[in-house]
Design a protein around this motif. Structure first.
Motif, mmCIF file in Angstrom:
data_model
loop_
_atom_site.group_PDB
_atom_site.id
_atom_site.type_symbol
_atom_site.label_atom_id
_atom_site.label_comp_id
_atom_site.label_asym_id
_atom_site.label_seq_id
_atom_site.Cartn_x
_atom_site.Cartn_y
_atom_site.Cartn_z
ATOM 1 N N ASP A 156 43.152 53.207 81.327
ATOM 2 C CA ASP A 156 42.914 54.638 81.106
ATOM 3 C C ASP A 156 41.520 55.025 81.586
ATOM 4 O O ASP A 156 41.315 56.060 82.216
ATOM 5 N N ARG A 157 40.564 54.148 81.244
ATOM 6 C CA ARG A 157 39.186 54.447 81.640
ATOM 7 C C ARG A 157 39.059 54.477 83.160
ATOM 8 O O ARG A 157 38.446 55.357 83.738
ATOM 9 N N ARG A 158 39.687 53.500 83.803
ATOM 10 C CA ARG A 158 39.575 53.450 85.273
ATOM 11 C C ARG A 158 40.258 54.631 85.929
ATOM 12 O O ARG A 158 39.738 55.206 86.885
ATOM 13 N N VAL A 159 41.433 54.987 85.398
ATOM 14 C CA VAL A 159 42.148 56.124 85.986
ATOM 15 C C VAL A 159 41.283 57.379 85.844
ATOM 16 O O VAL A 159 41.134 58.162 86.793
ATOM 17 N N ASP A 160 40.672 57.555 84.670
ATOM 18 C CA ASP A 160 39.807 58.723 84.473
ATOM 19 C C ASP A 160 38.677 58.724 85.497
ATOM 20 O O ASP A 160 38.352 59.751 86.090
ATOM 21 N N GLU A 161 38.080 57.555 85.688
ATOM 22 C CA GLU A 161 36.966 57.471 86.636
ATOM 23 C C GLU A 161 37.427 57.811 88.057
ATOM 24 O O GLU A 161 36.751 58.539 88.784
ATOM 25 N N LEU A 162 38.598 57.283 88.405
ATOM 26 C CA LEU A 162 39.096 57.546 89.762
ATOM 27 C C LEU A 162 39.446 59.013 89.932
ATOM 28 O O LEU A 162 39.213 59.607 90.996
ATOM 29 N N ALA A 252 51.334 52.074 87.164
ATOM 30 C CA ALA A 252 52.532 51.225 87.161
ATOM 31 C C ALA A 252 52.292 49.977 86.311
ATOM 32 O O ALA A 252 53.152 49.543 85.547
ATOM 33 N N ASP A 253 51.076 49.425 86.423
ATOM 34 C CA ASP A 253 50.734 48.267 85.583
ATOM 35 C C ASP A 253 50.875 48.629 84.108
ATOM 36 O O ASP A 253 51.439 47.897 83.310
ATOM 37 N N ARG A 254 50.330 49.803 83.786
ATOM 38 C CA ARG A 254 50.345 50.246 82.392
ATOM 39 C C ARG A 254 51.780 50.325 81.878
ATOM 40 O O ARG A 254 52.087 49.906 80.773
ATOM 41 N N GLU A 255 52.636 50.907 82.728
ATOM 42 C CA GLU A 255 54.052 51.043 82.357
ATOM 43 C C GLU A 255 54.707 49.679 82.124
ATOM 44 O O GLU A 255 55.587 49.525 81.302
#
Ligand SMILES: Nc1ncnc2c1ncn2[C@@H]1O[C@H](COP(=O)(O)OP(=O)(O)OP(=O)(O)O)[C@@H](O)[C@H]1O
Length: 551
Positions: A156-162, A252-255
């Motif tokens: 989640d943190r990485r997605v937010d950063e991206l 996708a990894d998260r899923e």
């Protein structure tokens, strides 16, 4: 607190805001005109002794652990490897109950985690109490789920950063000429490893430094170098498509993560989910297994075997184990490979002596009690009682807290020696009550027989007398009657638990016999026995015992 005119509850500040609530308050105020009868006023009026009782409870983790500096430093010296990106040796911690093993290990792991955050070195510590989580399945499932949770949070943190980076790109492109990805300053960072999206190329070479390694994970690593720099500078991405692709990949990894249910899967599936969850990211993982002997006792050494061989198969992460035990002998039951791997480093926690306990109590009491609430002899006495046991800090703290509660209850202004002695009796009685309450029915019957004999003035009770009464009690409640030999064993068990005292005495040419006496308060113990629904069916005990004596 004034007791003559208690203020009615204030209703005006809630009026109009929450209708239902304000009506209820008003009704209470108007309908309940009787002033309180002062049930709590007297109790509240006593000057409270405690400033903060919580710090004396077992759940409180102290910030300071006097007399454990050596052990804490040794642990830190071993675990610092984690902050250098290396695998720390496994550690076995031994020591009797209440010697500060858990408190010290938790203190060190808190420090380790916060230092790892400070230097952005990924390091996770997971604590498991094996008295509660006592099978391989449960240990692995709990660990798997914890790491899945951590991985989700990281994603989640990485997605937010991206996504922030994409927004920056939008802005940058709006302000300047759309940048040709090819013109983006080359920084030499790679672009293929699964975690490379946040590699920043900060210039630190992890291998060449003995200071904490700089790796991925901190949000500022995605910050552009300067206001004017291209938002993708110092990132492994060439254009927004690559950033989007990475976001999709992470999502996708998260899923794909699947939480392990608390029962029902084959253990190897649980292990493989745990393994993948740990290896998802580059990091050092410290697994702390408290009461590790309970795990081995209940379910053998498979868990430890599997955990200790993981490092040879993990690609991204490394695992290190801290085992904590108060049973020095449990390693005798381990597979030699597990034993040598687990015991790479051993740290012993010796019992505290009375002086050390005094220091520990002094530290806590400064926060726990109001000034002048303790008379001078209280702490030394608590320390002396606990040192007599086996240098148990938990016992010393319990004594001090209970003495404070007893003083508070009797509305005393200070805790004095008398309260400590009462607390000692109370704790001992609580222990007895707990032990007696949880005895199996047959042992309860044997103990009841001893109590009945004592109550009828029989001293130096022998096994035969106990057995006779025991038999009658069994008949009375329809329980199986054990042999006299078994009853002798049960008496020895009660002796070991400290409930009775059984000494073997020589009767000269009549051989040897056991003389049994009760070591616990008779009335309280009888009350606990009679609270058992099976034993409470025994009516009118006196005449029946009398009848036995008349025979
Ligand atoms: N040096 C110390 N300073 C302050 N408090 C301490 C110290 N050592 C132990 N304690 C306190 O004593 C209590 C028992 O300590 P802890 O749970 O760490 O013991 P333990 O050795 O792990 O015991 P067990 O084997 O029974 O789990 C805790 O409340 C802890 O905070």
């Amino acid at each position: 607190m004034s007791d003559d005119n208690p203020e009615p509850p204030r209703t005006d500040d809630v009026e109009g805001e929450t209708d239902g609530f304000s009506t209820t308050l008003e009704e209470t105020a108007i309908g309940d005109e009787e002033p309180s009868q002062g049930l709590f006023d007297d109790l509240l009026s006593g000057e409270p002794i405690f400033e903060n009782k919580e710090v004396l409870r077992p759940s409180y983790t102290p910030h300071e652990l006097p007399h454990r500096t050596d052990q804490i430093n040794k642990m830190a010296t071993i675990l610092v490897a984690a902050l250098r990106g290396e695998t720390p040796s496994n550690i076995l911690i031994y020591g009797k109950t209440g010697t500060g093993k858990t408190a010290s290990a938790k203190f060190v792991s808190k420090e380790l985690e916060s230092t790892s955050q400070k230097y952005s070195v990924p390091c996770d510590v997971e604590y498991i109490n094996c008295e509660v989580t006592d099978t391989q399945y449960r240990v692995l499932a709990q660990l798997a789920n914890k790491f899945i949770e951590k991985n989700e949070a990281r994603i989640d943190r990485r997605v937010d950063e991206l996504e922030d980076r994409l927004a920056d790109l939008e802005e940058y492109d709006g302000a300047d000429d759309p940048s040709d990805p090819a013109e983006r300053p080359a920084d030499g960072t790679g672009g293929t490893a699964p975690t490379d999206d946040v590699s920043s190329g900060t210039g630190t070479d992890p291998q060449s430094s003995s200071s904490p390694v700089e790796t991925e994970g901190s949000s500022d690593e995605l910050e552009p170098d300067a206001d004017s720099a291209h938002p993708l500078t110092s990132t492994p991405f060439s254009d927004r498509e690559e950033v989007r692709a990475r976001i999709d990949e992470l999502e996708a990894d998260r899923e794909s993560f699947q939480e392990v249910p608390m029962t029902g899967w084959p253990t190897d599936r649980v292990y493989s989910v745990f393994f993948d969850a740990v290896d998802y990211d580059e990091r050092v993982v410290v697994i702390m297994l408290d009461e590790i002997d309970k795990l081995v006792e209940k379910s053998g050494d498979d868990t430890l075997y599997n955990l200790s061989r993981m490092n040879s198969e993990l690609e991204n992460s490394r695992v290190s184990i801290i085992g904590i035990s108060n049973d020095l002998k449990f390693t005798d039951f381990l597979d030699p490979r597990v034993k040598s791997s687990l015991g790479e480093e051993e740290i012993v926690f010796p019992p505290y002596d009375a002086n050390q306990l005094r220091d520990i109590l002094q530290h806590r009491s400064n926060v726990a009690f109001k000034a002048d609430a303790l008379s001078d002899d209280v702490i030394p006495l608590c320390a002396a009682f606990a040192a007599q046991e086996h240098g148990d800090a938990r016992r010393a703290l319990d004594l001090l807290r209970t003495a404070g509660e007893l003083a508070e209850r009797s509305q005393a202004e200070t805790i004095v020696e008398k309260h400590v002695r009462q607390a000692q009796d109370k704790i001992e009685l609580d222990r007895v009550v707990e032990v007696v309450r949880t005895l199996p029915t047959q042992s309860k019957l044997v103990l009841f027989a001893i109590i009945l004999l004592e109550k009828n003035g029989v001293h130096s009770i022998n096994t035969g007398e106990v057995f006779n009464i025991y038999k009658r009690l069994c008949e009375e409640i329809d329980a199986d009657v054990l042999t006299q030999r078994r009853v002798t064993d049960l008496i020895s068990e009660l002796d070991m638990l400290g409930i009775v005292n059984a000494v073997v005495v020589s009767k000269g040419r009549y051989g040897r016999t056991k003389e049994i006496s009760l070591s616990v308060p008779i009335d309280e113990t009888e009350a606990v026995l009679l609270s058992d629904s099976r034993l409470s069916n025994i009516d009118d005990i006196q005449p029946f015992v009398q009848a036995r004596f008349e025979n």
